[in-house]
Design an enzyme around this catalytic site. Structure first.
Site, mmCIF file in Angstrom:
data_model
loop_
_atom_site.group_PDB
_atom_site.id
_atom_site.type_symbol
_atom_site.label_atom_id
_atom_site.label_comp_id
_atom_site.label_asym_id
_atom_site.label_seq_id
_atom_site.Cartn_x
_atom_site.Cartn_y
_atom_site.Cartn_z
ATOM 1 C CG HIS A 141 34.295 -12.432 68.452
ATOM 2 N ND1 HIS A 141 35.097 -12.851 67.588
ATOM 3 C CD2 HIS A 141 33.939 -12.028 69.354
ATOM 4 C CE1 HIS A 141 35.345 -11.520 68.046
ATOM 5 N NE2 HIS A 141 35.393 -11.302 68.225
ATOM 6 C CG ASP B 273 36.633 -14.346 64.945
ATOM 7 O OD1 ASP B 273 37.205 -13.736 65.433
ATOM 8 O OD2 ASP B 273 35.499 -12.672 64.423
ATOM 9 C CG ASN C 56 38.228 -5.617 70.467
ATOM 10 O OD1 ASN C 56 38.534 -4.133 69.671
ATOM 11 N ND2 ASN C 56 36.787 -5.772 70.323
ATOM 12 C CG ASN D 156 36.814 -7.230 74.584
ATOM 13 O OD1 ASN D 156 36.537 -8.176 73.128
ATOM 14 N ND2 ASN D 156 35.993 -5.761 74.618
#
Length: 200
Positions: free
Chosen positions: A25, A98, A119, A73
């Protein structure tokens, strides 16, 4: 799309903290880290912006490199603060992230669009809308959506990391075009599939 106004900010997405540093991520962080490292720059924390910044000069262009420190997030909080403080329009922002839909070793440049389930992008779109540029770094897909969270929060294999780093290197090579707004040239280079080993 032959040209665009020059970029003012390149934002790499990721999660802060050593426990996330090498996870898939954080590929967006890896890319902006590589840009800064190549230029001999270091990031500094800016509490006003909820992130880390440095200023990259490349040719006649200069741009903010930015890493939100709000966790993925809540990336929009940091990106919104940066855009507001420096009065940067969404169209002058490139977000590096990513991408599960691209295999490792693939990198693609696109303008606008949705969040595709990402997100970090979802939160940024909530703050700025979707008109910013995206540099998509492929990390592959685990095969089932129920496995996605664990997949993106784990390290890639050594082979996958090498492929991802190679993709980041290809992106670095076209950054002068990206920063100057020559997007068609950058897209042609990055978005054209490379020939396979047997030439097909």
């Amino acid at each position: 799309m032959n040209s665009m106004p020059p970029l003012q900010a390149v934002i790499g997405l990721g999660n802060p903290g050593d426990e996330y540093a090498e996870t898939r991520h954080n590929a967006g962080f890896w890319c902006v880290d590589a840009l800064a490292r190549h230029a001999g720059l270091g990031f500094r924390t800016d509490p006003r912006l909820h992130g880390e910044t440095c200023r990259l000069a490349m040719g006649a262009s200069s741009v903010w490199l930015f890493k939100p420190q709000t966790y993925m997030n809540h990336s929009g909080r940091a990106v919104g603060a940066l855009a507001s403080y420096y009065r940067i329009a969404p169209e002058a922002i490139l977000v590096v992230h990513d991408d599960l839909d691209l295999p490792p070793g693939t990198v693609r440049l696109k303008q606008g669009g949705g969040h595709g389930g990402h997100n970090g992008l979802r939160d940024i779109i909530g703050q700025l809308g979707g008109d910013f540029l995206r540099l998509r770094i492929g990390i592959g897909h685990p095969g089932h959506r129920d496995q996605v969270v664990g997949y993106v929060l784990h390290r890639p294999s050594r082979e996958e990391r090498t492929q991802i780093d190679d993709a980041i290197s290809r992106a670095q090579a076209v950054f002068p075009d990206i920063l100057a707004g020559r997007l068609s040239s950058a897209m042609q280079t990055l978005n054209t599939p490379e020939p396979s080993a047997d030439g097909r």
